[in-house]
Design a protein around this motif. Structure first.
Motif, PDB file in Angstrom:
ATOM      1  N   GLU A 194      -7.268  14.909  29.774  1.00  0.00           N
ATOM      2  CA  GLU A 194      -8.420  15.611  28.719  1.00  0.00           C
ATOM      3  C   GLU A 194      -7.597  16.904  28.190  1.00  0.00           C
ATOM      4  O   GLU A 194      -7.732  17.308  27.108  1.00  0.00           O
ATOM      5  CB  GLU A 194      -9.704  15.869  29.327  1.00  0.00           C
ATOM      6  N   TRP A 195      -7.242  17.382  29.320  1.00  0.00           N
ATOM      7  CA  TRP A 195      -6.589  18.857  28.839  1.00  0.00           C
ATOM      8  C   TRP A 195      -5.214  18.845  28.071  1.00  0.00           C
ATOM      9  O   TRP A 195      -4.701  19.849  27.408  1.00  0.00           O
ATOM     10  CB  TRP A 195      -6.278  19.560  30.027  1.00  0.00           C
ATOM     11  N   LEU A 196      -4.865  17.564  27.658  1.00  0.00           N
ATOM     12  CA  LEU A 196      -3.691  17.492  26.767  1.00  0.00           C
ATOM     13  C   LEU A 196      -3.854  16.935  25.385  1.00  0.00           C
ATOM     14  O   LEU A 196      -2.984  16.815  24.593  1.00  0.00           O
ATOM     15  CB  LEU A 196      -2.726  16.506  27.508  1.00  0.00           C
ATOM     16  N   THR A 197      -4.920  16.967  25.065  1.00  0.00           N
ATOM     17  CA  THR A 197      -5.390  16.262  23.658  1.00  0.00           C
ATOM     18  C   THR A 197      -5.069  17.144  22.749  1.00  0.00           C
ATOM     19  O   THR A 197      -4.894  16.763  21.503  1.00  0.00           O
ATOM     20  CB  THR A 197      -7.240  16.045  23.645  1.00  0.00           C
ATOM     21  N   TRP A 198      -4.774  18.256  22.935  1.00  0.00           N
ATOM     22  CA  TRP A 198      -4.492  19.486  21.696  1.00  0.00           C
ATOM     23  C   TRP A 198      -2.954  19.224  21.356  1.00  0.00           C
ATOM     24  O   TRP A 198      -2.482  19.416  20.400  1.00  0.00           O
ATOM     25  CB  TRP A 198      -4.666  20.956  22.282  1.00  0.00           C
ATOM     26  N   LEU A 199      -2.116  18.437  22.233  1.00  0.00           N
ATOM     27  CA  LEU A 199      -0.828  18.188  21.865  1.00  0.00           C
ATOM     28  C   LEU A 199      -0.444  17.142  21.028  1.00  0.00           C
ATOM     29  O   LEU A 199      -0.286  15.884  21.428  1.00  0.00           O
ATOM     30  CB  LEU A 199      -0.002  17.723  23.187  1.00  0.00           C
ATOM     31  N   THR A 200      -0.357  17.575  19.794  1.00  0.00           N
ATOM     32  CA  THR A 200      -0.221  16.421  18.687  1.00  0.00           C
ATOM     33  C   THR A 200       1.147  16.601  18.209  1.00  0.00           C
ATOM     34  O   THR A 200       1.796  17.647  18.665  1.00  0.00           O
ATOM     35  CB  THR A 200      -1.095  16.633  17.674  1.00  0.00           C
TER      36      THR A 200
ATOM     37  N   HIS B 207       0.672  -1.134  -0.064  1.00  0.00           N
ATOM     38  CA  HIS B 207       0.004  -0.024   0.075  1.00  0.00           C
ATOM     39  C   HIS B 207       0.833   1.127   0.134  1.00  0.00           C
ATOM     40  O   HIS B 207       1.798   1.342   0.870  1.00  0.00           O
ATOM     41  CB  HIS B 207      -0.845   0.014   1.492  1.00  0.00           C
ATOM     42  N   ALA B 208       0.820   2.116  -0.882  1.00  0.00           N
ATOM     43  CA  ALA B 208       1.497   3.407  -1.003  1.00  0.00           C
ATOM     44  C   ALA B 208       0.916   4.323   0.077  1.00  0.00           C
ATOM     45  O   ALA B 208      -0.334   4.329   0.074  1.00  0.00           O
ATOM     46  CB  ALA B 208       1.301   3.927  -2.361  1.00  0.00           C
ATOM     47  N   PRO B 209       1.675   4.898   0.698  1.00  0.00           N
ATOM     48  CA  PRO B 209       1.174   5.827   2.113  1.00  0.00           C
ATOM     49  C   PRO B 209       0.336   6.989   1.346  1.00  0.00           C
ATOM     50  O   PRO B 209       0.625   7.617   0.118  1.00  0.00           O
ATOM     51  CB  PRO B 209       2.655   6.155   2.413  1.00  0.00           C
ATOM     52  N   GLY B 210      -0.879   7.137   2.074  1.00  0.00           N
ATOM     53  CA  GLY B 210      -1.557   8.250   1.563  1.00  0.00           C
ATOM     54  C   GLY B 210      -1.734   9.455   2.641  1.00  0.00           C
ATOM     55  O   GLY B 210      -0.862   9.722   3.445  1.00  0.00           O
ATOM     56  N   MET B 211      -3.043   9.573   2.468  1.00  0.00           N
ATOM     57  CA  MET B 211      -3.271  10.995   3.707  1.00  0.00           C
ATOM     58  C   MET B 211      -3.167  10.443   5.200  1.00  0.00           C
ATOM     59  O   MET B 211      -3.339  11.340   5.981  1.00  0.00           O
ATOM     60  CB  MET B 211      -4.620  11.360   3.656  1.00  0.00           C
ATOM     61  N   GLU B 212      -3.086   9.022   5.435  1.00  0.00           N
ATOM     62  CA  GLU B 212      -3.025   8.623   6.804  1.00  0.00           C
ATOM     63  C   GLU B 212      -1.725   9.068   7.466  1.00  0.00           C
ATOM     64  O   GLU B 212      -1.509   9.157   8.828  1.00  0.00           O
ATOM     65  CB  GLU B 212      -3.253   7.198   6.785  1.00  0.00           C
ATOM     66  N   LEU B 213      -0.867   9.638   6.624  1.00  0.00           N
ATOM     67  CA  LEU B 213       0.374  10.194   7.012  1.00  0.00           C
ATOM     68  C   LEU B 213       0.385  11.497   7.832  1.00  0.00           C
ATOM     69  O   LEU B 213       1.063  11.704   8.781  1.00  0.00           O
ATOM     70  CB  LEU B 213       1.406  10.506   5.671  1.00  0.00           C
ATOM     71  N   PHE B 214      -0.894  12.104   7.418  1.00  0.00           N
ATOM     72  CA  PHE B 214      -0.889  13.368   8.019  1.00  0.00           C
ATOM     73  C   PHE B 214      -1.771  13.305   9.230  1.00  0.00           C
ATOM     74  O   PHE B 214      -2.238  14.524   9.757  1.00  0.00           O
ATOM     75  CB  PHE B 214      -1.387  14.501   6.866  1.00  0.00           C
ATOM     76  N   ASP B 215      -2.329  12.217   9.756  1.00  0.00           N
ATOM     77  CA  ASP B 215      -3.385  11.994  10.607  1.00  0.00           C
ATOM     78  C   ASP B 215      -2.677  11.789  12.068  1.00  0.00           C
ATOM     79  O   ASP B 215      -2.145  10.862  12.069  1.00  0.00           O
ATOM     80  CB  ASP B 215      -4.350  10.959  10.380  1.00  0.00           C
ATOM     81  N   TRP B 216      -2.634  12.816  12.872  1.00  0.00           N
ATOM     82  CA  TRP B 216      -1.932  12.529  13.971  1.00  0.00           C
ATOM     83  C   TRP B 216      -2.858  12.856  15.070  1.00  0.00           C
ATOM     84  O   TRP B 216      -3.227  14.032  15.226  1.00  0.00           O
ATOM     85  CB  TRP B 216      -0.665  13.525  14.156  1.00  0.00           C
ATOM     86  N   GLY B 217      -3.106  11.671  16.054  1.00  0.00           N
ATOM     87  CA  GLY B 217      -3.862  11.952  17.123  1.00  0.00           C
ATOM     88  C   GLY B 217      -3.245  12.630  18.157  1.00  0.00           C
ATOM     89  O   GLY B 217      -2.107  13.137  18.155  1.00  0.00           O
ATOM     90  N   PRO B 218      -3.739  12.814  19.503  1.00  0.00           N
ATOM     91  CA  PRO B 218      -3.017  13.356  20.438  1.00  0.00           C
ATOM     92  C   PRO B 218      -1.756  12.350  20.820  1.00  0.00           C
ATOM     93  O   PRO B 218      -1.523  11.300  20.611  1.00  0.00           O
ATOM     94  CB  PRO B 218      -3.887  12.998  21.740  1.00  0.00           C
ATOM     95  N   LEU B 219      -0.821  13.161  21.339  1.00  0.00           N
ATOM     96  CA  LEU B 219       0.607  12.640  21.421  1.00  0.00           C
ATOM     97  C   LEU B 219       0.561  11.435  22.477  1.00  0.00           C
ATOM     98  O   LEU B 219       1.150  10.218  22.446  1.00  0.00           O
ATOM     99  CB  LEU B 219       1.673  13.491  21.895  1.00  0.00           C
ATOM    100  N   PHE B 220      -0.299  11.671  23.544  1.00  0.00           N
ATOM    101  CA  PHE B 220      -0.382  10.747  24.666  1.00  0.00           C
ATOM    102  C   PHE B 220      -1.923  10.296  24.542  1.00  0.00           C
ATOM    103  O   PHE B 220      -2.846  10.847  25.173  1.00  0.00           O
ATOM    104  CB  PHE B 220       0.013  11.398  26.125  1.00  0.00           C
TER     105      PHE B 220
ATOM    106  N   GLY C 221      -3.671   7.904  26.035  1.00  0.00           N
ATOM    107  CA  GLY C 221      -4.296   7.675  27.264  1.00  0.00           C
ATOM    108  C   GLY C 221      -4.353   8.860  28.133  1.00  0.00           C
ATOM    109  O   GLY C 221      -4.700   8.768  29.281  1.00  0.00           O
ATOM    110  N   GLY C 222      -3.655  10.125  27.610  1.00  0.00           N
ATOM    111  CA  GLY C 222      -3.465  11.050  28.541  1.00  0.00           C
ATOM    112  C   GLY C 222      -4.668  11.752  28.983  1.00  0.00           C
ATOM    113  O   GLY C 222      -6.030  11.596  28.645  1.00  0.00           O
TER     114      GLY C 222
END
Lengths: 266, 83, 78
Positions: free
Chosen positions: A31-37, A13-26, A28-29
């Motif tokens: 709630e207030w840390l979800t902005w940190l991608t 599979h050639a890499p596609g748009m999923e390369l740019f989908d970054w969830g929160p860095l932690f 299970g962290g």
């Protein structure tokens, strides 16, 4: 070709748009840390690196520069002579702080694309290209109104002097859309598109190399894998060049937009 | 800084001084504005043609508008920097 | 034959993207030639820099228009 790709059920599979989908860095962290991608982290790092580098370079300037001051002065002279002065002329020194930090900030954000572990140029998310472009846009409008007056600025942009009278009816709409809509748009998109395409390109060749040399090592696919591996190296060098070039172009355009609002065109 | 260029026979040429050259500045900003001029020409007149098409129920004016817009944008580039 | 069928499964998307790739080819070469030759001409005849720059830009505008036409053709045809 495709029967190599489809070897044994699992396909390449050639890499596609999923390369740019970054969830929160932690994940299970709290709630207030979800902005940190990851992109946010890269931007924060770029800010920190720019600040630390400039403080290190110019905290205690000496007559005979050493170490970081050497690099800092070389970079400063480069930005001033290659970007600021050709566009701004004698006003260059006034805007050098802004132009220099813009250049370094964009440069470090872009270089995150080839630094191991980070490996994501932050402007490959269009938001991080739009914000600097929007800052420059607002600055352009404010400076233009401040230096030429509200009427003078818009008159100078929309009705450039020296054209035949009847032409204005036809050309002013083009001028309007070009300066106030497409200029910030192309300014942001140029940076974004280059970083985006470069990241996909690098990821594609790296995936090809990994897949054919490690995941599915077959005699037929070996050559393709080696090619992918070599192209990854070549393209990393090329991306380094493109990233520097885009930072340069962004700053040159910034300088030229500022120059356009300082003085009416003659 | 830029020093006055010297040719081989030792005569001093006038300093080109690129920093105060208004032509150079105009050129530098014009190079980058050419694509946005072309795009906006297409957008304005293509959009006009598209609206005309919507109104009249045709599909001719959109391509014509795009071509006319491109032509006018090239003319504008010529007027701004070509003369 | 199975080769083609496999390829058909593997490739998806709009053929228009390939069309724009082809349409960008010519203008890309053209822009390269214009600026390459322009810089060469400036290096050979520094006293004609203004004339050369102007003509370079006009040529660039005309060639760039072709690339943009390629860009909007899918919108026109849809």
């Amino acid at each position: 070709m495709s029967d190599i790709l489809a070897a044994e059920g699992k396909e390449f599979h050639a890499p596609g748009m999923e390369l740019f989908d970054w969830g929160p860095l932690f994940p299970g962290g709290p709630e207030w840390l979800t902005w940190l991608t990851k992109p946010v982290l890269i931007v924060a790092l770029a800010v920190a690196v720019t600040a630390v580098f400039l403080v290190m370079a110019f905290r205690r300037p000496q007559l005979v520069p050493r170490g970081a001051q050497n690099v800092g002065e070389a970079a400063y002279v480069f930005v001033r002579d290659q970007m600021a002065r050709p566009a701004l002329g004698k006003d260059a020194e006034r805007f050098m702080p802004f132009l220099f930090t813009t250049f370094l900030f964009i440069l470090f954000m872009n270089y995150a694309g080839v630094i191991p572990v980070l490996q994501l140029p932050a402007p490959s998310h269009i938001a991080f290209a739009i914000v600097p472009a929007a800052v420059v846009y607002v600055m352009m409008l404010v400076l233009g109104i401040k230096h030429q007056g509200l009427g003078g600025y818009f008159k100078g942009v929309l009705f450039p002097p020296g054209l035949p009278k009847g032409i204005y009816v036809i050309l002013t709409p083009i001028e309007l859309i070009s300066t106030f809509v497409l200029r910030p748009f192309t300014h942001a998109v140029r940076l974004f598109a280059n970083m985006f395409a470069g990241h996909i390109l690098l990821a594609f060749f790296a995936t090809v190399g990994y897949w054919f040399l490690i995941e599915k090592l077959t005699p037929a696919g070996f050559g393709v894998g080696v090619l992918g591996f070599l192209m990854t190296i070549v393209m990393t060098g090329f991306e380094l060049f493109i990233q520097s070039l885009q930072a340069f172009i962004f700053t040159v355009l910034t300088a030229s937009y500022i120059a356009g609002s300082l003085h009416a065109e003659h | 800084m830029v020093r006055p260029a010297r040719s081989e026979d030792g005569h001093q040429r006038p300093d080109p001084d690129p920093f105060n050259d208004r032509d150079h500045r105009a050129f530098a900003s014009a190079v980058w504005s050419v694509p946005s001029y072309l795009l906006s020409g297409m957008a304005v007149y293509g959009g006009l043609g598209w609206l005309l098409d919507r109104w009249l129920g045709l599909s001719v004016f959109f391509p014509i508008g795009i071509l006319v817009g491109l032509g006018l944008a090239i003319y504008l580039v010529y007027l701004r920097i070509g003369r | 034959m199975s080769f083609i069928l496999a390829a058909e499964n593997a490739v998806s998307g709009n053929i228009g993207t390939v069309g724009y790739g082809l349409a960008a080819l010519g203008p890309g070469i053209g822009v390269g030639i214009i600026f390459g030759m322009g810089v060469q001409a400036m290096a050979r005849q520094p006293e004609l820099v203004n004339v050369i720059r102007t003509n370079m830009l006009l040529g660039f505008a005309v060639v760039e228009a072709l690339a943009l036409i390629g860009f909007v053709v899918p919108f026109v045809h849809s």
